[in-house]
Design a protein around this motif. Structure first.
Motif, PDB file in Angstrom:
ATOM      1  N   ILE A 226       0.907  -1.216   0.103  1.00  0.00           N
ATOM      2  CA  ILE A 226       0.054  -0.141  -0.088  1.00  0.00           C
ATOM      3  C   ILE A 226       0.877   1.212   0.279  1.00  0.00           C
ATOM      4  O   ILE A 226       0.745   2.013  -0.745  1.00  0.00           O
ATOM      5  CB  ILE A 226      -1.012  -0.076   1.213  1.00  0.00           C
ATOM      6  N   MET A 227       2.056   1.301   0.944  1.00  0.00           N
ATOM      7  CA  MET A 227       2.647   2.611   1.052  1.00  0.00           C
ATOM      8  C   MET A 227       3.634   2.759  -0.224  1.00  0.00           C
ATOM      9  O   MET A 227       3.937   3.776  -0.518  1.00  0.00           O
ATOM     10  CB  MET A 227       3.292   2.364   2.339  1.00  0.00           C
ATOM     11  N   THR A 228       4.015   1.553  -1.077  1.00  0.00           N
ATOM     12  CA  THR A 228       4.814   1.650  -2.162  1.00  0.00           C
ATOM     13  C   THR A 228       3.848   2.419  -3.278  1.00  0.00           C
ATOM     14  O   THR A 228       4.271   3.257  -3.881  1.00  0.00           O
ATOM     15  CB  THR A 228       5.378   0.322  -2.496  1.00  0.00           C
ATOM     16  N   ALA A 229       2.624   1.852  -3.269  1.00  0.00           N
ATOM     17  CA  ALA A 229       1.736   2.443  -4.365  1.00  0.00           C
ATOM     18  C   ALA A 229       1.374   3.933  -3.877  1.00  0.00           C
ATOM     19  O   ALA A 229       1.409   4.700  -4.981  1.00  0.00           O
ATOM     20  CB  ALA A 229       0.274   1.551  -4.407  1.00  0.00           C
ATOM     21  N   LYS A 230       1.327   4.221  -2.777  1.00  0.00           N
ATOM     22  CA  LYS A 230       0.909   5.498  -2.282  1.00  0.00           C
ATOM     23  C   LYS A 230       2.046   6.480  -2.786  1.00  0.00           C
ATOM     24  O   LYS A 230       1.747   7.781  -3.349  1.00  0.00           O
ATOM     25  CB  LYS A 230       0.657   5.462  -0.931  1.00  0.00           C
ATOM     26  N   ARG A 231       3.188   5.947  -2.560  1.00  0.00           N
ATOM     27  CA  ARG A 231       4.513   6.920  -2.857  1.00  0.00           C
ATOM     28  C   ARG A 231       4.347   7.257  -4.476  1.00  0.00           C
ATOM     29  O   ARG A 231       4.545   8.032  -4.997  1.00  0.00           O
ATOM     30  CB  ARG A 231       5.718   6.135  -2.625  1.00  0.00           C
TER      31      ARG A 231
ATOM     32  N   ARG B   1       4.015  10.397  -6.527  1.00  0.00           N
ATOM     33  CA  ARG B   1       4.912  11.052  -7.339  1.00  0.00           C
ATOM     34  C   ARG B   1       4.441  11.413  -8.714  1.00  0.00           C
ATOM     35  O   ARG B   1       5.063  11.919  -9.361  1.00  0.00           O
ATOM     36  CB  ARG B   1       6.207  10.000  -7.172  1.00  0.00           C
ATOM     37  N   MET B   2       3.392  10.789  -9.075  1.00  0.00           N
ATOM     38  CA  MET B   2       2.577  10.838 -10.297  1.00  0.00           C
ATOM     39  C   MET B   2       2.123  12.577 -10.224  1.00  0.00           C
ATOM     40  O   MET B   2       1.772  12.910 -11.250  1.00  0.00           O
ATOM     41  CB  MET B   2       1.528  10.116 -10.755  1.00  0.00           C
ATOM     42  N   GLY B   3       2.304  13.177  -9.078  1.00  0.00           N
ATOM     43  CA  GLY B   3       1.574  14.331  -9.112  1.00  0.00           C
ATOM     44  C   GLY B   3      -0.011  14.408  -8.644  1.00  0.00           C
ATOM     45  O   GLY B   3      -0.340  15.536  -8.598  1.00  0.00           O
ATOM     46  N   ILE B   4      -0.378  13.177  -8.590  1.00  0.00           N
ATOM     47  CA  ILE B   4      -1.889  13.143  -8.306  1.00  0.00           C
ATOM     48  C   ILE B   4      -1.927  13.127  -6.618  1.00  0.00           C
ATOM     49  O   ILE B   4      -2.678  14.060  -6.081  1.00  0.00           O
ATOM     50  CB  ILE B   4      -2.346  11.817  -8.918  1.00  0.00           C
ATOM     51  N   GLY B   5      -1.462  12.037  -5.946  1.00  0.00           N
ATOM     52  CA  GLY B   5      -1.483  12.065  -4.558  1.00  0.00           C
ATOM     53  C   GLY B   5      -2.836  11.456  -3.898  1.00  0.00           C
ATOM     54  O   GLY B   5      -3.834  11.720  -4.728  1.00  0.00           O
ATOM     55  N   CYS B   6      -2.737  10.589  -2.769  1.00  0.00           N
ATOM     56  CA  CYS B   6      -3.983  10.201  -2.224  1.00  0.00           C
ATOM     57  C   CYS B   6      -3.584   9.845  -0.773  1.00  0.00           C
ATOM     58  O   CYS B   6      -2.513   9.688  -0.321  1.00  0.00           O
ATOM     59  CB  CYS B   6      -4.521   9.182  -3.063  1.00  0.00           C
ATOM     60  N   GLU B   7      -4.652   9.590  -0.011  1.00  0.00           N
ATOM     61  CA  GLU B   7      -4.360   8.932   1.094  1.00  0.00           C
ATOM     62  C   GLU B   7      -3.909   7.516   1.163  1.00  0.00           C
ATOM     63  O   GLU B   7      -4.611   6.597   0.181  1.00  0.00           O
ATOM     64  CB  GLU B   7      -5.515   9.416   2.300  1.00  0.00           C
ATOM     65  N   PRO B   8      -3.445   6.630   2.242  1.00  0.00           N
ATOM     66  CA  PRO B   8      -2.994   5.364   1.984  1.00  0.00           C
ATOM     67  C   PRO B   8      -4.204   4.239   1.673  1.00  0.00           C
ATOM     68  O   PRO B   8      -3.986   3.478   0.706  1.00  0.00           O
ATOM     69  CB  PRO B   8      -2.622   5.192   3.443  1.00  0.00           C
TER      70      PRO B   8
ATOM     71  N   ILE C 249      -4.646  13.403  -0.543  1.00  0.00           N
ATOM     72  CA  ILE C 249      -3.469  13.355  -0.113  1.00  0.00           C
ATOM     73  C   ILE C 249      -3.243  13.899   1.464  1.00  0.00           C
ATOM     74  O   ILE C 249      -2.696  13.676   2.308  1.00  0.00           O
ATOM     75  CB  ILE C 249      -2.449  13.737  -0.962  1.00  0.00           C
ATOM     76  N   LEU C 250      -3.969  15.271   1.509  1.00  0.00           N
ATOM     77  CA  LEU C 250      -3.886  15.764   2.649  1.00  0.00           C
ATOM     78  C   LEU C 250      -4.482  15.435   3.990  1.00  0.00           C
ATOM     79  O   LEU C 250      -4.658  15.851   5.107  1.00  0.00           O
ATOM     80  CB  LEU C 250      -4.234  17.599   2.608  1.00  0.00           C
TER      81      LEU C 250
END
Ligand code: F0G
Length: 397
Positions: free
Chosen positions: A321-326, A330-337, A369-370
């Motif tokens: 999950i955390m690898t996918a979140k990173r 990094r795609m500039g999209i971002g999301c929560e875990p 993400i926030l």
């Protein structure tokens, strides 16, 4: 009445304005309605309209959501989120809703229903996003908001919103499942209107995530829709939305659903591996606090959704999950875990040959993400206010 409630276990029916969380038999309730006669042409026309309720990505589909008087509708508006394509995968970003999660789509409908039935106070148990959404919509509707969260277990952004919008925030000493049991009892005891996704009107709103993504794709069904699975409201809503869209002729085939759970909170996955022969309950633990749920309330509805769509359930580790979140960050999209469980699950299902490379896949990112700033990776580099200091950090560019 254009809608009514029907028990998914025994098919008993109730008036849509009757306030009840479950059927007499204990089964879950679903909203039923007669066949839909509207479709894509009208929805596409409304998408271009300036009328406030057409601008809501929920109420744009109102004939299939709830027939409420326009004046009673509590809308921010919500929905109309973006669909991004990155590296051949589509991401529908529900974190772009007004309070930063998909919950707003269900909440606008549940809060409208609360107003219709004359509720004075609304409540939910929450891992944080439902509570933030409830607090915002209750503030708009002028209703008292009471939320039950697992003490010390919800992400900072979500707690901040819940308090800021003015809800009474009760930190229950226990996990989400304990908070859920308490709010179920409390709603019966104190006559507070419950807006967790056990409430069938929440499901009606959340169906529009799928309807809007079909609209984004010009009403051509993708091969797969991937969704994180916690309390199983979304999985249930997606299945209902797809079957209804197919039955109404809006799409000509059903995409398959892939519901992804965190390994430490995977009761639905465990049941899936036994063809749903038994219902599992676990003591949940995962870094993805939104889906840290061991005894999901919409279990039976979600089983129907997986069966109807020839769907699958997968589980992924916290590390995946955390690898996918990173990667999504990094795609500039971002999301929560919790949202990143989708990409982690997609990777696993592709590796296993369940989803193949040529198939079109939409991952639904459920939260912004926030919401969970503590889950972000990266380091701040402190420097002196001098070019020398800067040069030593930059090295050669
Ligand atoms: N993703 C996010 C960001 C969530 O907040 C939730 C659920 C889910 C996925 C799972 O969706 O419950 O429909 O299977 N959050 C709830 C809450 C439990 O209280 O905010 P589900």
């Amino acid at each position: 009445m254009s809608e009514w409630l029907r028990c998914i276990a025994c098919a008993r029916e109730y008036d849509a304005l009757e306030v009840r969380t479950t059927c007499e038999c204990g089964g879950l309730l679903a909203v039923a309605r007669s066949a839909l006669s509207v479709g894509p042409a009208l929805f596409d026309q409304r998408r271009a309209s300036r009328h406030p309720i057409d601008q809501s990505g929920v109420w744009r589909f109102r004939e299939g959501v709830l027939s409420a008087d326009e004046a009673t509708i509590v809308t921010h508006p919500e929905g109309s989120t973006r669909l991004y394509e990155r590296d051949g995968v589509l991401f529908k970003h529900e974190g772009e809703n007004p309070t930063g999660s998909f919950k707003d789509r269900g909440m606008t409908v549940a809060m409208t229903q609360a107003v219709r039935v004359g509720a004075r106070a609304v409540a939910c148990a929450s891992t944080g996003n439902t509570s933030a959404s409830l607090a915002a919509y209750a503030a708009q509707a002028g209703l008292r908001a009471i939320v039950f969260v697992p003490a010390g277990k919800i992400a900072a952004g979500k707690l901040a919103q819940t308090l800021a919008y003015g809800a009474l925030c009760l930190a229950v000493r226990g996990d989400f499942d304990a908070a859920m049991r308490l709010v179920l009892d409390a709603s019966k005891e104190f006559g507070i209107y419950l807006v967790n996704s056990i409430n069938p009107f929440r499901i009606e709103g959340q169906k529009t995530i799928v309807w809007e993504l079909l609209q984004d794709l010009d009403w051509r069904a993708p091969d797969w829709i991937v969704v994180p699975a916690g309390n199983l409201g979304n999985t249930s809503a997606f299945g209902k939305a797809l079957v209804e869209a197919r039955d109404a002729g809006w799409i000509d085939r059903l995409p398959r659903l892939a519901a992804i759970q965190a390994r430490g909170a995977n009761p639905f996955y465990r049941s899936f591996t036994e063809s749903f022969a038994s219902r599992h309950r676990v003591a949940a633990e995962t870094v993805a606090s939104a889906i840290r749920i061991g005894d999901p309330v919409s279990f039976d509805r979600a089983v129907a959704a997986i069966r109807a769509t020839n769907g699958v359930v997968e589980d992924v580790s916290d590390e995946e999950i955390m690898t996918a979140k990173r990667d999504i960050d990094r795609m500039g999209i971002g999301c929560e875990p919790a949202s990143a469980a989708t990409l982690a699950g997609l990777r696993k299902l592709r590796a296993a040959g369940v989803i193949n490379a040529s198939e079109q896949v939409v991952c639904v990112l459920t939260g912004h993400i926030l919401k969970d700033p503590d889950a972000v990776s990266g380091n701040v580099v402190e420097i002196d206010p001098s070019l020398d200091s800067l040069a030593s950090v930059l090295g050669s560019i």
